[in-house]
Motif scaffolding. Structure first.
Motif, PDB file in Angstrom:
ATOM      1  N   ASP A  35      -4.121   8.734 -17.543  1.00 54.37           N
ATOM      2  CA  ASP A  35      -4.239   7.335 -17.957  1.00 54.37           C
ATOM      3  C   ASP A  35      -2.890   6.619 -17.977  1.00 54.37           C
ATOM      4  N   GLN A  36      -1.852   7.290 -17.481  1.00 56.39           N
ATOM      5  CA  GLN A  36      -0.557   6.618 -17.345  1.00 56.39           C
ATOM      6  C   GLN A  36       0.265   7.280 -16.248  1.00 56.39           C
ATOM      7  N   LEU A  37       0.954   6.445 -15.470  1.00 58.05           N
ATOM      8  CA  LEU A  37       1.731   6.929 -14.335  1.00 58.05           C
ATOM      9  C   LEU A  37       3.002   6.109 -14.174  1.00 58.05           C
ATOM     10  N   VAL A  38       4.104   6.793 -13.883  1.00 62.26           N
ATOM     11  CA  VAL A  38       5.340   6.135 -13.466  1.00 62.26           C
ATOM     12  C   VAL A  38       5.622   6.664 -12.064  1.00 62.26           C
ATOM     13  N   LEU A  39       5.411   5.824 -11.068  1.00 61.16           N
ATOM     14  CA  LEU A  39       5.582   6.271  -9.689  1.00 61.16           C
ATOM     15  C   LEU A  39       7.065   6.345  -9.335  1.00 61.16           C
ATOM     16  N   ASP A  40       7.405   7.313  -8.508  1.00 62.11           N
ATOM     17  CA  ASP A  40       8.800   7.544  -8.118  1.00 62.11           C
ATOM     18  C   ASP A  40       8.847   7.724  -6.607  1.00 62.11           C
ATOM     19  N   ILE A  41       9.736   6.975  -5.959  1.00 65.06           N
ATOM     20  CA  ILE A  41       9.849   7.050  -4.508  1.00 65.06           C
ATOM     21  C   ILE A  41      10.201   8.468  -4.037  1.00 65.06           C
ATOM     22  N   LEU A  42      10.850   9.234  -4.901  1.00 59.28           N
ATOM     23  CA  LEU A  42      11.224  10.599  -4.534  1.00 59.28           C
ATOM     24  C   LEU A  42      10.011  11.536  -4.481  1.00 59.28           C
ATOM     25  N   ASN A  43       8.877  11.071  -5.012  1.00 56.30           N
ATOM     26  CA  ASN A  43       7.657  11.871  -4.973  1.00 56.30           C
ATOM     27  C   ASN A  43       6.755  11.478  -3.808  1.00 56.30           C
ATOM     28  N   THR A  44       7.310  10.737  -2.857  1.00 56.32           N
ATOM     29  CA  THR A  44       6.548  10.376  -1.670  1.00 56.32           C
ATOM     30  C   THR A  44       5.985  11.633  -1.008  1.00 56.32           C
ATOM     31  N   GLY A  45       4.697  11.585  -0.691  1.00 59.26           N
ATOM     32  CA  GLY A  45       4.046  12.740  -0.091  1.00 59.26           C
ATOM     33  C   GLY A  45       3.297  13.598  -1.101  1.00 59.26           C
ATOM     34  N   GLN A  46       3.532  13.350  -2.389  1.00 60.41           N
ATOM     35  CA  GLN A  46       2.847  14.115  -3.431  1.00 60.41           C
ATOM     36  C   GLN A  46       1.652  13.333  -3.969  1.00 60.41           C
ATOM     37  N   ASP A  47       0.581  14.034  -4.314  1.00 61.54           N
ATOM     38  CA  ASP A  47      -0.609  13.404  -4.893  1.00 61.54           C
ATOM     39  C   ASP A  47      -0.342  13.076  -6.355  1.00 61.54           C
ATOM     40  N   VAL A  48      -0.775  11.880  -6.785  1.00 62.21           N
ATOM     41  CA  VAL A  48      -0.480  11.466  -8.154  1.00 62.21           C
ATOM     42  C   VAL A  48      -1.701  11.053  -8.962  1.00 62.21           C
ATOM     43  N   LEU A  49      -2.776  10.653  -8.299  1.00 59.95           N
ATOM     44  CA  LEU A  49      -3.944  10.182  -9.048  1.00 59.95           C
ATOM     45  C   LEU A  49      -5.227  10.600  -8.341  1.00 59.95           C
ATOM     46  N   THR A  50      -6.142  11.176  -9.116  1.00 56.86           N
ATOM     47  CA  THR A  50      -7.469  11.525  -8.607  1.00 56.86           C
ATOM     48  C   THR A  50      -8.511  10.687  -9.343  1.00 56.86           C
ATOM     49  N   VAL A  51      -9.373  10.036  -8.591  1.00 52.49           N
ATOM     50  CA  VAL A  51     -10.466   9.245  -9.147  1.00 52.49           C
ATOM     51  C   VAL A  51     -11.777   9.967  -8.812  1.00 52.49           C
ATOM     52  N   ASN A  52     -12.530  10.301  -9.831  1.00 56.79           N
ATOM     53  CA  ASN A  52     -13.825  10.976  -9.650  1.00 56.79           C
ATOM     54  C   ASN A  52     -14.950  10.102 -10.197  1.00 56.79           C
ATOM     55  N   TRP A  53     -16.149  10.245  -9.642  1.00 58.12           N
ATOM     56  CA  TRP A  53     -17.298   9.519 -10.170  1.00 58.12           C
ATOM     57  C   TRP A  53     -18.573  10.318  -9.899  1.00 58.12           C
ATOM     58  N   THR A  54     -19.582  10.037 -10.705  1.00 61.77           N
ATOM     59  CA  THR A  54     -20.854  10.752 -10.592  1.00 61.77           C
ATOM     60  C   THR A  54     -21.783  10.029  -9.621  1.00 61.77           C
TER      61      THR A  54
ATOM     62  N   ILE B  79      -8.337  11.073  -3.789  1.00 60.05           N
ATOM     63  CA  ILE B  79      -6.996  11.444  -4.242  1.00 60.05           C
ATOM     64  C   ILE B  79      -5.998  10.485  -3.636  1.00 60.05           C
ATOM     65  N   PHE B  80      -5.160   9.880  -4.471  1.00 61.70           N
ATOM     66  CA  PHE B  80      -4.145   8.938  -4.003  1.00 61.70           C
ATOM     67  C   PHE B  80      -2.779   9.622  -3.963  1.00 61.70           C
ATOM     68  N   GLU B  81      -2.108   9.497  -2.817  1.00 61.66           N
ATOM     69  CA  GLU B  81      -0.730   9.968  -2.649  1.00 61.66           C
ATOM     70  C   GLU B  81       0.204   8.887  -3.184  1.00 61.66           C
ATOM     71  N   THR B  82       1.409   9.261  -3.570  1.00 54.23           N
ATOM     72  CA  THR B  82       2.333   8.350  -4.253  1.00 54.23           C
ATOM     73  C   THR B  82       2.536   7.025  -3.514  1.00 54.23           C
ATOM     74  N   SER B  83       2.960   7.077  -2.254  1.00 51.74           N
ATOM     75  CA  SER B  83       3.250   5.835  -1.536  1.00 51.74           C
ATOM     76  C   SER B  83       1.986   5.036  -1.259  1.00 51.74           C
ATOM     77  N   GLU B  84       0.858   5.721  -1.073  1.00 54.93           N
ATOM     78  CA  GLU B  84      -0.422   5.040  -0.840  1.00 54.93           C
ATOM     79  C   GLU B  84      -0.806   4.197  -2.055  1.00 54.93           C
ATOM     80  N   LEU B  85      -0.700   4.797  -3.233  1.00 53.00           N
ATOM     81  CA  LEU B  85      -1.025   4.073  -4.460  1.00 53.00           C
ATOM     82  C   LEU B  85      -0.032   2.961  -4.716  1.00 53.00           C
ATOM     83  N   ASN B  86       1.243   3.217  -4.429  1.00 49.87           N
ATOM     84  CA  ASN B  86       2.273   2.193  -4.647  1.00 49.87           C
ATOM     85  C   ASN B  86       2.006   0.957  -3.797  1.00 49.87           C
TER      86      ASN B  86
END
Length: 360
Positions: A42-61, A95-102
């Motif tokens: 429920d909280q994220l601080v995105l960092d350009i150095l984490n480009t290429g890493q997954d940071v957020l997963t959204v799931n639904w029923t 699943i959102f990757e860092t730069s994609e979400l940014n």
């Protein structure tokens, strides 16, 4: 007789219809069908150095519409009065990757880099062009990062000393990648900083563990686990990658720039007394000297006429050139000084691509 036959046919038809209806299942849409969305954080601080890493997963029923349905899903991001919808097909997670979400935050929602923002996420389920439902609303606070490649800095005795005012700027060349030419002093220690400030994020020897660090460096094993330079004192081109955690360096000649020509009375057209410019930092040279209304050009090697850089050289490199200079249009297309003769400080800035003059 005809009447009896007609009655028999009507009875047969009615019976057939009743049997047909009795054998067919009627499809009824369950209007109470719903879907529930959940987030991996429920909280994220995105960092350009984490480009290429997954940071957020959204799931639904999957909603139960009362029959076998294949709806299309859309993830709806909202911040303030702006919303954007991302189609995800028939999947039940994304699943959102860092730069994609940014990019979603900056380009679609118009959020400001480095500032905390409240964002909501909702799933819109499209069963057809005429019927859709929406999920609950999930909230998250996110801080996007700037896509402008900012420099990092080297501070320490291996360079100009432990003084933030003397921090050596390392130019950004790509995401997490930096390069600069600097003078390194044997035995001195230093570390990298995100800004010329003691409170800024720093990158010491420990940060690069697990990566690949040039043999000219070692762990200083001091209180801050700084990086010690153990090579030969001199000028080096250093390349740093904060994502791959690598540091490489190559020995280079000391950066030099000279001015030679009749437009520089102290120099003239010979190599007896050229005006040597001061190397301020990588890519930046300056000199204070007298200018007269005549021609000259810059050189990168002492005594080497072939190392000259004339007016068209800088034009082709998209430099902004001070209006006190023009193309001499002579055999070598030298610089011609057309200002008021006198003492000036000239600056050649390869980082910002400009040549400037200021009168003393």
């Amino acid at each position: 007789m005809k009447k009896i036959f007609k009655n028999i046919m009507m009875l047969f038809t009615a019976t057939t219809l009743l049997v047909a209806c009795d054998n067919q299942d009627l499809t009824v849409l369950d209007s109470t069908a719903s879907t529930t969305v959940s987030l991996s954080t429920d909280q994220l601080v995105l960092d350009i150095l984490n480009t290429g890493q997954d940071v957020l997963t959204v799931n639904w029923t999957a909603p139960d519409f009362g029959y076998s349905a294949t709806p299309d899903y859309n993830i709806v991001f909202t911040a303030g009065d702006k919303s954007t919808s991302i189609p995800v097909g028939t999947e039940l997670s994304k699943i959102f990757e860092t730069s994609e979400l940014n990019k979603v935050l900056l380009n679609k929602l118009g959020l400001s880099p480095g500032e905390i923002a409240d964002v909501t996420i909702q799933i819109k389920t499209d069963l057809s062009n005429y019927y859709s439902i929406s999920s609950n609303v999930a909230s998250i606070t996110i801080t996007p990062y700037s896509t402008v490649i900012e420099p990092i800095y080297m501070i320490g005795g291996a360079l100009l000393g432990w003084d933030t005012a003397k921090a050596v700027e390392v130019n950004g060349t790509g995401i997490g990648q930096y390069e600069v030419i600097a003078k390194f002093n044997n035995g001195g220690a230093f570390r990298f900083f995100s800004a010329p400030d003691w409170n800024a994020t720093s990158y010491n020897w420990t940060y690069f563990e697990g990566g690949n660090v040039d043999a000219n460096f070692e762990n200083a094993q001091d209180g801050d686990t700084n990086i010690r330079f153990i090579g030969i004192t001199g000028f080096y081109k250093i390349n740093v990658n904060l994502i791959d955690k690598t540091i490489t360096m190559t020995a280079v000649d000391e950066p030099k720039h000279y001015m030679v020509g009749a437009g520089i009375p102290d120099a003239g057209w010979n190599w007896n007394t050229p005006v040597e410019m001061t190397w301020v930092k990588d890519g930046l040279f300056e000199a204070t000297t007298t200018f007269s209304n005549d021609t000259f050009r810059f050189f990168t090697n002492f005594g080497d006429w072939g190392s000259g850089r004339n007016y068209p050289y800088y034009v082709a490199a998209d430099f902004t050139i001070d209006p006190n200079f023009e193309d001499a249009m002579d055999g070598d297309n030298n610089f011609r000084f057309i200002g008021i003769p006198g003492i000036y400080t000239v600056t050649v800035d390869y980082n910002n691509k400009k040549i400037t003059l200021s009168q003393n």
